[in-house]
Design a protein around this motif. Sequence first.
Motif, short mmCIF file in Angstrom:
data_model
loop_
_atom_site.label_atom_id
_atom_site.label_comp_id
_atom_site.label_asym_id
_atom_site.label_seq_id
_atom_site.Cartn_x
_atom_site.Cartn_y
_atom_site.Cartn_z
N ARG A 1 -68.55 28.65 33.55
CA ARG A 1 -67.28 28.12 34.01
C ARG A 1 -66.54 27.33 32.95
O ARG A 1 -65.35 27.54 32.71
CB ARG A 1 -67.48 27.24 35.24
CG ARG A 1 -66.17 26.62 35.76
CD ARG A 1 -66.44 25.71 36.94
NE ARG A 1 -67.14 26.44 37.98
CZ ARG A 1 -67.86 25.88 38.94
NH1 ARG A 1 -68.01 24.56 38.97
NH2 ARG A 1 -68.45 26.61 39.85
N ASP A 2 -67.21 26.40 32.31
CA ASP A 2 -66.53 25.56 31.33
C ASP A 2 -65.96 26.39 30.19
O ASP A 2 -64.82 26.16 29.75
CB ASP A 2 -67.50 24.51 30.78
CG ASP A 2 -67.79 23.40 31.78
OD1 ASP A 2 -67.03 23.27 32.76
OD2 ASP A 2 -68.77 22.66 31.58
N LEU B 1 -62.90 28.60 31.69
CA LEU B 1 -61.70 27.81 31.96
C LEU B 1 -61.14 27.20 30.68
O LEU B 1 -59.92 27.09 30.50
CB LEU B 1 -62.00 26.73 32.99
CG LEU B 1 -62.31 27.23 34.41
CD1 LEU B 1 -62.58 26.07 35.35
CD2 LEU B 1 -61.17 28.10 34.94
N ARG C 1 -60.59 23.58 38.13
CA ARG C 1 -61.90 23.04 37.75
C ARG C 1 -62.37 22.01 38.78
O ARG C 1 -63.54 22.03 39.21
CB ARG C 1 -61.82 22.40 36.37
CG ARG C 1 -63.19 22.00 35.80
CD ARG C 1 -63.01 21.18 34.54
NE ARG C 1 -62.24 21.89 33.52
CZ ARG C 1 -62.78 22.73 32.65
NH1 ARG C 1 -64.08 22.98 32.67
NH2 ARG C 1 -62.02 23.32 31.74
#
Length: 343
Positions: free
Chosen positions: A247-248, A251, A329
């Motif tokens: 995810r980090d 994004l 997020r």
Amino acid sequence: MTSDIETRCRALVRDLELGQPEQVRNVTPLTGGVASDIARFDLAGKTICAKFALPKLKVAEDWHAPVHRNAAEYAWLQFAANVNPAGAVALFGRSPEQHGFAMEFIAGADVYLWKDALLRQAPDRDEVTAVGDLLGRLQAASAAPGFETAAFHNRDDFRALRIEPYLTFTATVHPDLAPVLNGLAEMLYAADAVLVHGDVSPKNILLRGSGPVFLDAECATMGDASFDPAFCLNHLVLKAVHLPASRDRLLGSVETFRAAFARHLDAASGAAVEARIARLLPALMLARIDGKSPVEYLSEASRAIVRDMAIDLLQTPETRLAELVGRVRARLDQLQPPSTTTA
């Protein structure tokens, strides 16, 4: 027994005078798209890829599109080859009668599909920067004085392939959002500022030693500069939902992409384009859940998360991608901790 795709490949070879039809060997249908029949075959010591536009797309909903779009796709590939020779696809000709064309079959030890790399969470090779930069270069070239637009006056094809199935149809599923979605549809249909590829998706981007290769430009038209970036970024956001462990990185890559793309715009137009991307992106997120072409890899739980986030962002829009990503997020961290798996 000769298959239909083999018959079409042989007819294409005949029409383009690439060889004798009976020399066509090892015809293999290729998967991955819904708008065309695609196959590889061997001919006189080389492997060729043939692509034929379909009048009805291979999806559950009733979705038709004109087959002459194949001509715009071929013209787009020619344009891209002129702008970026390092990433050019070798083209062998197009047959109007077959609504098809022949090009090189791209393969090699250094060739990989960006979608595959993202889904298997492969180490980052700075693909995002390369893709954003190339898209910015292509758009800038198409906005330059003297660019020949004759092959790309295809707004009605673009409406059939993108605006209606992604925005107009989704507006019928979410009537409370119809004013927003139909407004975006009207914006896209009216625009003609830059050349739009229309399907800048990781499934259509090959990477090789010379950089990214964009394929599948069936939707090519003069249009709005926001569409291609928003379409590509949508896939990164969806995969951030699907792959919490990445995810980090996914994004964070939204800003990386924006910066690489924006360096080809002046400050004023860059801010305006970014604002339109930020408006369009959540609409495309919702379209991949409730439109005519739903994303195939999300679980029902992840689909619900994307739907809720998209609706919230459409109801209270952002003008900068950093703020949009921040809200995504925060929502994902609340609903779907990074330790969760949705694969």
